[in-house]
Enzyme design. Structure first.
Site, PDB file in Angstrom:
ATOM      1  N   GLN A 179      26.126  32.321  35.652  1.00  0.00           N
ATOM      2  CA  GLN A 179      25.157  31.296  36.067  1.00  0.00           C
ATOM      3  C   GLN A 179      24.974  30.174  35.051  1.00  0.00           C
ATOM      4  O   GLN A 179      24.143  29.286  35.266  1.00  0.00           O
ATOM      5  CB  GLN A 179      23.796  31.944  36.366  1.00  0.00           C
ATOM      6  CG  GLN A 179      23.791  32.841  37.584  1.00  0.00           C
ATOM      7  CD  GLN A 179      24.003  32.095  38.912  1.00  0.00           C
ATOM      8  OE1 GLN A 179      24.002  30.872  38.980  1.00  0.00           O
ATOM      9  NE2 GLN A 179      24.189  32.865  39.977  1.00  0.00           N
ATOM     10  N   SER A 199      32.609  33.250  37.300  1.00  0.00           N
ATOM     11  CA  SER A 199      33.051  33.439  38.682  1.00  0.00           C
ATOM     12  C   SER A 199      33.216  32.090  39.380  1.00  0.00           C
ATOM     13  O   SER A 199      32.357  31.221  39.249  1.00  0.00           O
ATOM     14  CB  SER A 199      31.997  34.291  39.407  1.00  0.00           C
ATOM     15  OG  SER A 199      32.301  34.373  40.778  1.00  0.00           O
ATOM     16  N   THR A 237      48.894  41.371  41.985  1.00  0.00           N
ATOM     17  CA  THR A 237      49.420  40.018  42.203  1.00  0.00           C
ATOM     18  C   THR A 237      48.290  38.995  42.166  1.00  0.00           C
ATOM     19  O   THR A 237      47.270  39.162  42.843  1.00  0.00           O
ATOM     20  CB  THR A 237      50.157  39.961  43.560  1.00  0.00           C
ATOM     21  OG1 THR A 237      51.195  40.936  43.529  1.00  0.00           O
ATOM     22  CG2 THR A 237      50.743  38.577  43.811  1.00  0.00           C
ATOM     23  N   CYS A 326      20.747  40.542  45.943  1.00  0.00           N
ATOM     24  CA  CYS A 326      21.358  41.855  46.099  1.00  0.00           C
ATOM     25  C   CYS A 326      20.400  42.868  46.704  1.00  0.00           C
ATOM     26  O   CYS A 326      20.826  43.866  47.247  1.00  0.00           O
ATOM     27  CB  CYS A 326      21.833  42.377  44.750  1.00  0.00           C
ATOM     28  SG  CYS A 326      22.980  41.258  43.983  1.00  0.00           S
TER      29      CYS A 326
HETATM   30  C1  LIG Z   1      26.972  36.225  41.271  1.00  0.00           C
HETATM   31  C2  LIG Z   1      26.816  36.848  39.934  1.00  0.00           C
HETATM   32  C3  LIG Z   1      27.685  37.860  39.500  1.00  0.00           C
HETATM   33  C4  LIG Z   1      28.754  38.429  40.372  1.00  0.00           C
HETATM   34  O1  LIG Z   1      29.792  37.524  40.637  1.00  0.00           O
HETATM   35  P1  LIG Z   1      30.698  37.738  41.935  1.00  0.00           P
HETATM   36  O2  LIG Z   1      31.826  36.784  41.731  1.00  0.00           O
HETATM   37  O3  LIG Z   1      29.839  37.380  43.108  1.00  0.00           O
HETATM   38  O4  LIG Z   1      31.118  39.151  41.964  1.00  0.00           O
HETATM   39  C5  LIG Z   1      27.516  38.369  38.232  1.00  0.00           C
HETATM   40  N1  LIG Z   1      26.552  37.906  37.422  1.00  0.00           N
HETATM   41  C6  LIG Z   1      25.712  36.939  37.795  1.00  0.00           C
HETATM   42  C7  LIG Z   1      24.680  36.464  36.852  1.00  0.00           C
HETATM   43  C8  LIG Z   1      25.806  36.374  39.065  1.00  0.00           C
HETATM   44  O5  LIG Z   1      24.945  35.432  39.439  1.00  0.00           O
END
Ligand SMILES: *Cc1c(COP(=O)(O)O)cnc(C)c1O
Length: 389
Positions: A179, A199, A237, A326
């Site tokens: 984040q 991510s 892969t 979640c």
């Molecule tokens: C969304 C999130 C994740 C998980 O990432 P994904 O790609 O959705 O598995 C982990 N940590 C934080 C702080 C997030 O906001």
């Protein structure tokens, strides 16, 4: 009806500029990056270009960047990978109590396997205390994990100060930066971290690609066995279209970071003030300024449940989240808010707003225009509210 998306912390819309660079790899350039023919080399070139983009943004070397499927996988690989590698020498893990479930549940799984797990508490604004970390570290500690910016309340931790304490004791430090990347400066040397997760889909990039930074010299045990991909630390892969998209998404986010930070800070401040002026008994959970990602704010609306507000806002076309995405669907109050000592009733009445790149002033003004009536109506049905309003 207007459709307004204020849930960027759950996932974000794909930026069309990102889609554009992904498109060839979803169509003509479908090679496997491990193949030696030209299809393979084309894919390999794209893979390595993306690795360089990520490395440059984080102030890392390309050889320290590992692609995974998600932030969740990166967090698991960091925590479990490091813990398994050190298992024979050290069996203690420390995580903050407000981590994302990807870290908390990985720690819980380690605990079931015999590791000792300690949780760091936070203050009312969601901050971890360096003194508590110092007290909890011991000669058995293998790894500490503290997130950079919290996904529910936006609190930014003093990672550099915390990682320095772990380092003094020769303990690895992992940081979930999912984040914070693209929103505030994230440099692996400034933060002093050994491992760091991000991510793609939280950055207006595609789903299905994540990154784990592993500092050169740090050893981990892979969680999967297979081919030579990602130096055997993460076989499978590579998802080239998503990885190409992640690289471009990160590059774009970094390029517009300061501008977007200022724009979203201004919009969000205006929004928070308008809500607090127009609706009584509303509380901001987390720091007011500076120590929070400005585009993440969590507000408690006393006497009602967050879930009811979400459903009512959804009927007006506005998408927001309750405490934690979640745990949506259950009324368990958010573990983050409880750790911050927010009373259970207020934790249950909390809403997380997370606007982002495509959010406009009009979107937030519209939300402010519909929210007071929704809150008033829900409160009028609440037995808790009588005699207060
Ligand atoms: C969304 C999130 C994740 C998980 O990432 P994904 O790609 O959705 O598995 C982990 N940590 C934080 C702080 C997030 O906001």
């Amino acid at each position: 009806m207007k459709q307004i998306y204020l849930d960027y912390n759950s996932t974000s819309p794909l930026d069309m500029r990102v889609l554009e660079v992904m498109m060839p790899y979803l169509t003509d350039k479908y090679g496997n990056a491990s193949s030696v023919h030209h299809f393979g080399r084309e894919a390999k070139t794209a893979l390595e270009r993306s690795r360089e983009q990520v490395a440059e943004t984080l102030g890392a070397e390309p050889s320290e960047i590992y692609f995974t499927s998600s932030g969740t996988e990166s967090d698991n690989l960091a925590l479990k990978g490091a813990a398994y590698y050190l298992q024979k020498k050290r069996n203690h893990v420390i995580v903050s109590s407000i981590e994302h479930h990807a870290v908390l549940m990985a720690a819980k799984a380690l605990q079931k396997e015999g590791f000792m797990v300690d949780h760091l508490s936070v203050d009312r604004e969601g901050r971890v205390s360096p003194d508590e970390l110092r007290e909890k570290l011991n000669d058995q500690t293998a790894i500490v994990s503290v997130m950079h910016a919290n996904n529910e309340v936006g609190t930014i931790q003093e990672i550099a100060a915390l990682s320095a304490i772990a380092r003094e004791r020769g303990v690895l430090f992992h940081c979930d930066a999912v984040q914070s990347v693209g929103k505030i400066p994230v440099n692996v040397d400034d933060l002093g971290v050994d491992l760091l997760a991000l991510s793609g889909h939280k950055l207006c990039g595609p789903k299905g690609a994540g990154v784990l930074y592993i500092r050169s010299g740090v050893k981990i045990t892979p969680l999967l066995q297979g081919g030579h991909h990602e130096k055997r630390r993460r076989p499978g892969t590579e998802n080239i279209p998503a990885i190409v998209g992640l690289g471009e998404a990160l590059r774009l986010a970094e390029g517009m970071r300061e501008e977007e930070h200022a724009r979203l800070a201004e919009l969000s401040d205006h929004f928070i003030n308008a809500i607090q002026t127009q609706i009584p008994h509303v509380y901001l959970n987390g720091p007011r300024h500076d120590e929070r990602i400005p585009s993440t704010f969590n507000m408690s609306f006393a006497f009602i449940e967050g879930e009811s507000i979400i459903l009512s806002l959804d009927l007006k076309g506005v998408a927001v989240a309750s405490g934690s995405a979640c745990t949506s669907g259950s009324l368990d109050p958010s573990h983050v808010l409880l750790a911050m000592d927010v009373p259970t009733e207020l934790a249950q009445g909390s809403i997380r707003f997370s606007p982002g790149r495509f959010t406009t002033r009009e979107d937030l003004d519209y939300t402010v225009s519909v929210l007071p009536e929704i809150v008033e109506r829900l409160r009028s049905m609440s037995p808790l509210y009588h005699g207060t309003g």
